[in-house]
Design an enzyme around this catalytic site. Structure first.
Site, PDB file in Angstrom:
ATOM      1  N   HIS A  16      -8.614 -34.272 -71.255  1.00 33.60           N
ATOM      2  CA  HIS A  16      -9.095 -32.937 -71.751  1.00 33.60           C
ATOM      3  C   HIS A  16     -10.320 -32.479 -71.701  1.00 33.60           C
ATOM      4  CE1 HIS A  16      -4.164 -33.131 -73.796  1.00 33.60           C
ATOM      5  NE2 HIS A  16      -4.884 -32.494 -72.262  1.00 33.60           N
ATOM      6  N   LYS A  40       8.245 -26.371 -77.612  1.00 34.65           N
ATOM      7  CA  LYS A  40       8.382 -27.781 -77.075  1.00 34.65           C
ATOM      8  C   LYS A  40       8.158 -29.125 -78.632  1.00 34.65           C
ATOM      9  CE  LYS A  40       5.356 -26.924 -73.304  1.00 34.65           C
ATOM     10  NZ  LYS A  40       3.864 -27.117 -72.547  1.00 34.65           N
ATOM     11  N   ARG A  89      -3.704 -34.907 -62.841  1.00 37.15           N
ATOM     12  CA  ARG A  89      -3.925 -36.185 -62.748  1.00 37.15           C
ATOM     13  C   ARG A  89      -3.134 -36.445 -61.119  1.00 37.15           C
ATOM     14  NH1 ARG A  89      -1.923 -35.821 -68.374  1.00 37.15           N
ATOM     15  NH2 ARG A  89      -0.438 -34.166 -67.298  1.00 37.15           N
TER      16      ARG A  89
HETATM   17  P1  ADP Z   1      -0.494 -33.241 -71.174  1.00 39.60           P
HETATM   18  O1  ADP Z   1       0.361 -33.339 -72.345  1.00 39.60           O
HETATM   19  O2  ADP Z   1       0.297 -33.282 -70.165  1.00 39.60           O
HETATM   20  O3  ADP Z   1      -1.003 -34.453 -71.559  1.00 39.60           O
HETATM   21  P2  ADP Z   1      -1.447 -30.917 -71.636  1.00 39.60           P
HETATM   22  O4  ADP Z   1      -0.712 -28.932 -71.713  1.00 39.60           O
HETATM   23  O5  ADP Z   1      -1.980 -30.754 -72.882  1.00 39.60           O
HETATM   24  O6  ADP Z   1      -0.558 -31.810 -71.134  1.00 39.60           O
HETATM   25  O7  ADP Z   1      -2.758 -30.250 -70.660  1.00 39.60           O
HETATM   26  C1  ADP Z   1      -3.226 -29.635 -70.121  1.00 39.60           C
HETATM   27  C2  ADP Z   1      -4.050 -29.122 -69.035  1.00 39.60           C
HETATM   28  O8  ADP Z   1      -5.266 -30.502 -69.405  1.00 39.60           O
HETATM   29  C3  ADP Z   1      -2.457 -28.842 -68.233  1.00 39.60           C
HETATM   30  O9  ADP Z   1      -3.523 -28.890 -66.834  1.00 39.60           O
HETATM   31  C4  ADP Z   1      -3.354 -30.803 -67.603  1.00 39.60           C
HETATM   32  O10 ADP Z   1      -2.657 -31.199 -66.151  1.00 39.60           O
HETATM   33  C5  ADP Z   1      -4.443 -31.353 -68.251  1.00 39.60           C
HETATM   34  N1  ADP Z   1      -4.710 -32.416 -68.043  1.00 39.60           N
HETATM   35  C6  ADP Z   1      -4.214 -33.314 -69.019  1.00 39.60           C
HETATM   36  N2  ADP Z   1      -4.186 -34.509 -69.309  1.00 39.60           N
HETATM   37  C7  ADP Z   1      -5.153 -34.741 -68.322  1.00 39.60           C
HETATM   38  C8  ADP Z   1      -5.977 -35.592 -67.637  1.00 39.60           C
HETATM   39  N3  ADP Z   1      -5.665 -36.718 -68.040  1.00 39.60           N
HETATM   40  N4  ADP Z   1      -7.337 -35.387 -66.618  1.00 39.60           N
HETATM   41  C9  ADP Z   1      -7.142 -33.668 -66.401  1.00 39.60           C
HETATM   42  N5  ADP Z   1      -6.452 -32.739 -66.509  1.00 39.60           N
HETATM   43  C10 ADP Z   1      -5.532 -33.571 -67.296  1.00 39.60           C
END
Ligand code: ADP
Length: 159
Positions: A16, A40, A89
Site C-alpha cells: 500500500h 468485512k 497486483r
Molecule cells: P488487501 O486487503 O487486498 O491488501 P485493501 O482493500 O486494503 O486490500 O487494498 C486497497 C488497495 O490497495 C486496493 O486497490 C488493492 O488492490 C491495493 N493493494 C493492496 N496490496 C497491494 C500491493 N501489494 N501492491 C499494490 N497494490 C496493492
C-alpha cells in the site's frame, strides 16, 4: 488534481505504501481513505487503521489520511476528487476492480478510476497474508513498516 486511494488497510502494508508514495507524485493531493465497512469484520478498528497509515507516512504536505462510510463515489464527490486510484497486483485483482470501476462510473460518471501496477517486490503482499503470518507467530519484517510491526504483532499474535 485530487486523487482518492481507498481500501480497507487492515493493516497497511509496504505494498500500500508503495502505491501511496507513487500516487502522491502524480497529483496535487492524495486522500488515503479507509473504508469503514464493519461487514468485512476487520481485525483493526478504523481509528487504528488510520493511525497506522499516518504513523507510517509521517507529516506529508500533499497526503491526507481519513476514513469514510457509505459509497466511495459519494465520498469522492464530496472531497472534490477527479479520480480514484487502485493498486493492481495480479490478474486476480482485475475482475473485482473492473466491476467496481464500472459501478462507480455508473453512480458518478465524472469520476474516473485509475490503476497503478504493484511494484514487483510487493506483488505477493496483502493485508490478509500479513494477518495470517502474524497470527501464527511468523515474521512480518519487510512486509509492513517497522514502526507499526509491534502493534500488529501485539494485537494478532497468539501467546
Ligand atoms: P488487501 O486487503 O487486498 O491488501 P485493501 O482493500 O486494503 O486490500 O487494498 C486497497 C488497495 O490497495 C486496493 O486497490 C488493492 O488492490 C491495493 N493493494 C493492496 N496490496 C497491494 C500491493 N501489494 N501492491 C499494490 N497494490 C496493492
Amino acid at each position: 488534481m485530487i486523487l482518492v486511494y481507498p481500501g480497507s488497510f487492515d493493516p497497511v502494508t509496504n505494498g500500500h505504501l508503495d502505491i501511496i508514495e507513487r500516487a502522491a507524485c502524480i497529483c496535487d493531493k492524495l486522500i488515503v481513505a479507509v473504508g469503514n465497512n464493519e461487514s468485512k469484520r476487520p481485525a483493526f478498528t478504523v481509528e487504528e487503521r488510520v493511525e497506522m497509515i499516518r504513523e507510517s507516512i509521517g507529516e506529508r504536505e500533499n497526503i491526507e489520511v481519513t476514513s469514510f462510510t457509505g459509497l466511495l463515489a459519494d465520498f469522492a464527490k464530496k472531497v472534490g476528487a477527479r479520480a480514484v486510484i487502485k493498486g493492481l497486483r495480479a490478474m486476480s485483482d482485475f475482475e473485482y476492480e473492473f466491476q467496481m470501476a464500472l459501478l462507480n462510473k455508473k453512480l458518478e460518471p465524472e469520476l474516473e478510476t485509475l490503476f497503478m501496477m504493484t511494484s514487483v517486490q510487493y506483488s505477493f503482499l496483502s493485508s490478509s497474508a500479513v494477518k495470517e503470518i502474524a497470527r501464527n507467530g511468523g515474521c512480518i519484517d519487510g512486509l509492513v513498516p517497522d514502526c507499526i510491526k509491534d502493534r500488529i504483532e501485539g494485537k494478532l499474535t497468539c501467546r
